[in-house]
Design a protein around this motif. Sequence first.
Motif, mmCIF file in Angstrom:
data_model
loop_
_atom_site.group_PDB
_atom_site.id
_atom_site.type_symbol
_atom_site.label_atom_id
_atom_site.label_comp_id
_atom_site.label_asym_id
_atom_site.label_seq_id
_atom_site.Cartn_x
_atom_site.Cartn_y
_atom_site.Cartn_z
ATOM 1 N N VAL A 93 -47.780 -39.899 -0.958
ATOM 2 C CA VAL A 93 -48.592 -38.704 -1.171
ATOM 3 C C VAL A 93 -48.893 -38.630 -2.662
ATOM 4 C CG1 VAL A 93 -48.583 -36.179 -1.206
ATOM 5 C CG2 VAL A 93 -47.730 -37.400 0.801
ATOM 6 N N MET A 94 -50.160 -38.465 -2.974
ATOM 7 C CA MET A 94 -50.575 -38.517 -4.375
ATOM 8 C C MET A 94 -51.794 -37.622 -4.574
ATOM 9 S SD MET A 94 -51.697 -42.045 -6.199
ATOM 10 C CE MET A 94 -51.958 -42.110 -7.956
ATOM 11 N N ASP A 95 -51.842 -36.853 -5.675
ATOM 12 C CA ASP A 95 -53.015 -36.029 -5.949
ATOM 13 C C ASP A 95 -54.233 -36.923 -6.184
ATOM 14 O OD1 ASP A 95 -51.310 -33.928 -5.779
ATOM 15 O OD2 ASP A 95 -51.404 -33.368 -7.912
ATOM 16 N N ALA A 96 -55.405 -36.401 -5.873
ATOM 17 C CA ALA A 96 -56.628 -37.184 -6.018
ATOM 18 C C ALA A 96 -57.271 -36.979 -7.379
ATOM 19 C CB ALA A 96 -57.612 -36.809 -4.914
ATOM 20 N N ASP A 97 -56.672 -36.130 -8.224
ATOM 21 C CA ASP A 97 -57.355 -35.757 -9.468
ATOM 22 C C ASP A 97 -56.948 -36.599 -10.666
ATOM 23 O OD1 ASP A 97 -54.795 -34.868 -9.787
ATOM 24 O OD2 ASP A 97 -55.301 -32.756 -10.016
ATOM 25 N N LEU A 98 -56.258 -37.712 -10.413
ATOM 26 C CA LEU A 98 -55.875 -38.680 -11.452
ATOM 27 C C LEU A 98 -54.785 -38.163 -12.390
ATOM 28 C CD1 LEU A 98 -59.513 -39.822 -12.378
ATOM 29 C CD2 LEU A 98 -58.018 -40.806 -10.633
ATOM 30 N N GLN A 99 -54.123 -37.040 -12.035
ATOM 31 C CA GLN A 99 -53.027 -36.549 -12.887
ATOM 32 C C GLN A 99 -51.742 -37.338 -12.634
ATOM 33 O OE1 GLN A 99 -53.716 -32.005 -12.254
ATOM 34 N NE2 GLN A 99 -53.073 -32.263 -14.364
ATOM 35 N N HIS A 100 -51.637 -37.919 -11.447
ATOM 36 C CA HIS A 100 -50.457 -38.732 -11.132
ATOM 37 C C HIS A 100 -50.697 -40.164 -11.606
ATOM 38 C CE1 HIS A 100 -49.217 -35.756 -7.729
ATOM 39 N NE2 HIS A 100 -48.834 -35.361 -8.916
ATOM 40 N N ASP A 101 -49.681 -40.750 -12.205
ATOM 41 C CA ASP A 101 -49.831 -42.073 -12.804
ATOM 42 C C ASP A 101 -49.652 -43.176 -11.757
ATOM 43 O OD1 ASP A 101 -49.745 -44.370 -14.253
ATOM 44 O OD2 ASP A 101 -48.123 -43.739 -15.598
ATOM 45 N N GLU A 102 -50.754 -43.808 -11.387
ATOM 46 C CA GLU A 102 -50.727 -44.810 -10.329
ATOM 47 C C GLU A 102 -49.959 -46.076 -10.728
ATOM 48 O OE1 GLU A 102 -53.454 -43.792 -11.937
ATOM 49 O OE2 GLU A 102 -53.823 -45.580 -13.146
ATOM 50 N N THR A 103 -49.701 -46.260 -12.026
ATOM 51 C CA THR A 103 -49.045 -47.511 -12.423
ATOM 52 C C THR A 103 -47.572 -47.592 -11.996
ATOM 53 O OG1 THR A 103 -48.446 -46.673 -14.609
ATOM 54 C CG2 THR A 103 -50.576 -47.803 -14.426
ATOM 55 N N GLU A 203 -35.794 -41.624 -7.934
ATOM 56 C CA GLU A 203 -36.916 -41.120 -8.736
ATOM 57 C C GLU A 203 -37.412 -42.150 -9.741
ATOM 58 O OE1 GLU A 203 -36.868 -36.538 -9.559
ATOM 59 O OE2 GLU A 203 -34.884 -37.326 -10.013
ATOM 60 N N VAL A 204 -38.696 -42.121 -9.970
ATOM 61 C CA VAL A 204 -39.296 -42.952 -11.008
ATOM 62 C C VAL A 204 -40.051 -42.010 -11.957
ATOM 63 C CG1 VAL A 204 -40.911 -44.828 -11.507
ATOM 64 C CG2 VAL A 204 -39.615 -44.858 -9.357
ATOM 65 N N GLY A 205 -39.794 -42.113 -13.248
ATOM 66 C CA GLY A 205 -40.440 -41.218 -14.217
ATOM 67 C C GLY A 205 -41.899 -41.563 -14.460
ATOM 68 N N TYR A 206 -42.687 -40.534 -14.716
ATOM 69 C CA TYR A 206 -44.085 -40.783 -15.101
ATOM 70 C C TYR A 206 -44.582 -39.625 -15.934
ATOM 71 C CZ TYR A 206 -46.051 -37.282 -11.975
ATOM 72 O OH TYR A 206 -46.397 -36.102 -11.391
ATOM 73 N N ARG A 207 -45.640 -39.853 -16.663
ATOM 74 C CA ARG A 207 -46.247 -38.778 -17.466
ATOM 75 C C ARG A 207 -47.363 -38.122 -16.692
ATOM 76 N NH1 ARG A 207 -48.489 -40.791 -22.739
ATOM 77 N NH2 ARG A 207 -49.605 -38.831 -22.594
ATOM 78 N N PHE A 208 -47.215 -36.837 -16.442
ATOM 79 C CA PHE A 208 -48.236 -36.059 -15.732
ATOM 80 C C PHE A 208 -49.428 -35.911 -16.672
ATOM 81 C CE2 PHE A 208 -49.768 -31.856 -14.013
ATOM 82 C CZ PHE A 208 -49.938 -32.240 -12.695
ATOM 83 N N ARG A 209 -50.573 -36.452 -16.268
ATOM 84 C CA ARG A 209 -51.729 -36.456 -17.180
ATOM 85 C C ARG A 209 -52.499 -35.148 -17.102
ATOM 86 N NH1 ARG A 209 -53.621 -41.299 -14.184
ATOM 87 N NH2 ARG A 209 -52.515 -43.110 -14.981
ATOM 88 N N SER A 210 -53.363 -34.906 -18.091
ATOM 89 C CA SER A 210 -54.206 -33.720 -17.972
ATOM 90 C C SER A 210 -55.415 -34.059 -17.103
ATOM 91 C CB SER A 210 -54.621 -33.180 -19.335
ATOM 92 O OG SER A 210 -54.778 -34.227 -20.239
ATOM 93 N N ARG A 211 -55.941 -33.024 -16.506
ATOM 94 C CA ARG A 211 -57.064 -33.173 -15.592
ATOM 95 C C ARG A 211 -58.346 -33.384 -16.382
ATOM 96 N NH1 ARG A 211 -59.139 -31.469 -10.518
ATOM 97 N NH2 ARG A 211 -57.404 -30.770 -9.236
ATOM 98 N N LEU A 212 -59.159 -34.335 -15.960
ATOM 99 C CA LEU A 212 -60.427 -34.577 -16.659
ATOM 100 C C LEU A 212 -61.575 -33.856 -15.972
ATOM 101 C CD1 LEU A 212 -60.006 -38.394 -17.409
ATOM 102 C CD2 LEU A 212 -59.586 -36.454 -18.926
#
Length: 366
Positions: A93-103, A203-212
């Motif tokens: 499950v992943m947000d579609a707004d690119l805030q979640h880091d797909e890498t 858990e795997v850490g990631y940086r929550f990005r800002s919405r573009l």
Amino acid sequence: MPNASPHVSIVAPTFNEARNVAELARRLDAVLTGVDWEIIFVDDDSPDGTARAVKELAARDSRVRCIRRVKRRGLSGACIEGILSSSAPICVVMDADLQHDETILPEMIARLDRDEADIVVGSRLVEGGSSSDGLTAPRLFASNFAIRVAGLLVGAGVSDLTSGFFAVKREKFESMAPKLTTSGFKILLDVLASAAPPLRASEVGYRFRSRLEGASKFDLRAMSDFVGLVVHKATGGVVPPRFVMFVAVGGLGVVLHLAALRLAMDSAGAGFTEAQSFATIAAMTFNFFVNNSLTYSDSKLKGWRAALGLAQFYAVCGVGAVANVGIASWMFNMNEAWWLAALAGVVMGSVWNYTMSSLFVWRGAE
Ligand code: GDD
Ligand code: MN
């Protein structure tokens, strides 16, 4: 031979994300090399034409799928439907707004493949994680607070309990699906709290990005929804999530009642009975409209239905007040302490008002 189902289904709920979907598919393609994957966008009939944009993509790329839901809203429900439509062993499950880091996806998937866990959560709170980019200060505070409260409940070893980013074994998810609630933003907490036996989590850490592009749909309602679920689970399912909100609104109503009473007596010079009547109507009206927008927002009454609902709500609360006074006087006469009698009356009145409101005023509520 026809193609087998993919190894991983990525479920991305969307509401007004038309400008983000192509970029998300492109990024997944870049990062998921060597993995057989598909992406399922679950769109709640967004007015910006998200479903149309997804289907245009799908016409060129068979790994892209679209579930278009009509006359329905709800992030959790969209995720649940997306996962249930999948036949892949692993669902993300992943947000579609690119805030979640797909890498971090390859690492999340690998941990499930190695059977190190049943669920792997993308976390802003473990090493390598952060959310300061993507969240405003009040959101960050609210998020951390909610996580702390929720953590008391499900000590599943997950620190970021409000994360909307996780990978889970589909089989595990399928078995608990009927227990999950469909409204709001709290799917991960719900999944962890509903699993029996508990899921093995990592858990795997990631940086929550800002919405573009576009705007967040997280609001006061999503927040109160979350609190409701926490209380629901903490009481072993006895207290309905909506009741928590109903009582909180009722508490605000009491404050408003007292203020209105003071105002009517002091400034308008009204007698106690008149002032009390005025304050009662003011508080009931206030409670009706706040409940209509928050507690029962999924079956919000509009136009003449709201007027009818208000009249019904007055009637329900009127009877509730009689029940309140009745039980309190009865207990008081049985020589119970005055405060215990009063409390019993309040509880009785609240339960009555809630039950009758759910049954008659907001009939569409689940
Ligand atoms: N289908 C559907 N229906 N999708 C929705 C709905 C809905 O009612 N509401 C929101 N979405 C989609 C958005 O389009 C987006 O892809 C994703 O769900 C997350 O919504 P946002 O509105 O961007 O949420 P956020 O960024 O503010 O919240 C993030 O942080 C929360 C915790 O603080 C998300 O990661 C949440 O999942 C998380 O709980
Ligand atoms: Mn977002």
